[in-house]
Design an enzyme around this catalytic site. Structure first.
Site, mmCIF file in Angstrom:
data_model
loop_
_atom_site.group_PDB
_atom_site.id
_atom_site.type_symbol
_atom_site.label_atom_id
_atom_site.label_comp_id
_atom_site.label_asym_id
_atom_site.label_seq_id
_atom_site.Cartn_x
_atom_site.Cartn_y
_atom_site.Cartn_z
ATOM 1 N N SER A 99 0.846 -1.190 0.000
ATOM 2 C CA SER A 99 0.000 0.000 0.000
ATOM 3 C C SER A 99 0.883 1.242 0.000
ATOM 4 C CB SER A 99 -0.884 -0.015 1.255
ATOM 5 O OG SER A 99 -1.562 1.205 1.443
ATOM 6 N N TYR A 117 -4.258 -0.779 9.894
ATOM 7 C CA TYR A 117 -4.013 -1.012 8.469
ATOM 8 C C TYR A 117 -2.586 -0.604 8.110
ATOM 9 C CZ TYR A 117 -4.771 -0.933 3.402
ATOM 10 O OH TYR A 117 -4.688 -1.157 2.049
#
Length: 253
Positions: free
Chosen positions: A145, A158
């Site tokens: 990410s 996350y």
């Protein structure tokens, strides 16, 4: 020497293949010739993905497992290895996100995000990587990410999980490279998916994000297909432990 992006005869397991990035990459692998095992959290979740692959003349099947459950994840690995007699490509895409300020972040949500995003990725990689090491070849691809590089806002679990994915990519590449198993990751930029819907709907944040993307648009899940096929194919045989950003230039700004 010819460069081959052809995946004919290869078997790929893709988690989180019911929609979004996972669905697009499962379809991309099939277009390149791979047989694709599409996994999602519920039975029937990948019906649309499997149908799209079969309608295009490809071969696919579906499995289901709750990635927050370690035992279910182990069974998924075992089942996947049995479908076509092995797995050549593992794409760890299944993931989840929960948003809350750090001072209010519930412990159970922290644990769930970590179980789904990093624990399951390791469990699948360990089980399928062992088989890859034994056969002397394999490709493992993680979905990292932009938050593998930065901290984000109100997504501490996350962010932590995606930093961990970057580290795991390098750790396994170090151990398994000598066995001709390449372990790499794709770090998507800001892609239009369910996970980014809150950001897309936030006019101020969406405008800030677009200002930093030289491509001047949000990415589409299909924008990741080329990178995934590259990392799954013989074309990337000397690429190992790398995190490939597919971000429209976001990190360059």
């Amino acid at each position: 020497m010819s460069i081959s992006f052809d995946l004919t005869g290869k078997v790929a397991l893709v988690t989180g293949a019911s929609r979004g990035i996972g669905q697009a990459l499962a379809i991309g692998f099939a277009k390149a010739g791979a047989k694709v095992i599409c996994a999602s959290s519920r039975t029937g979740g990948c019906d649309d993905t499997v149908a799209a692959i079969r309608d295009a003349g490809g071969e696919a099947t579906a499995l289901a497992a709750d990635l927050s459950n370690a035992e279910a994840t182990i069974r998924l690995a075992e089942d996947a290895l049995g479908v076509y007699g092995g797995v050549d490509i593992l794409l760890n895409n299944g993931g989840t996100i929960f948003r809350a300020p750090a001072v209010e972040f519930p412990l159970d949500k922290w644990q769930q995000v970590m179980q789904v995003n990093i624990d399951s990725a390791f469990i699948l990689s360990q089980a399928i990587g062992k088989a890859m090491v034994a056969q002397g070849s394999g490709k493992i691809i993680y979905i990292a990410s932009m938050l593998s590089y930065s901290g984000g806002i109100t997504v501490p679990a996350y962010t932590a999980s995606k930093h961990a994915i970057a580290g795991l990519t390098k750790a396994l590449a170090n151990e398994w490279g000598t066995h001709n198993v390449q372990v790499n990751a794709i770090a998507p930029g800001y892609i239009r998916t369910d996970n980014t819907q809150a950001l897309q709907d936030d006019e101020n944040r969406s405008t800030e994000i677009l200002k930093r993307i030289p491509a001047n648009r949000w990415g589409e899940a299909e924008d990741l297909q080329g990178a995934a096929v590259f990392l799954a194919s013989a074309a990337s045989n000397y690429v190992n432990g790398h995190i490939l950003a597919v971000d429209g230039g976001f990190l360059a700004r």
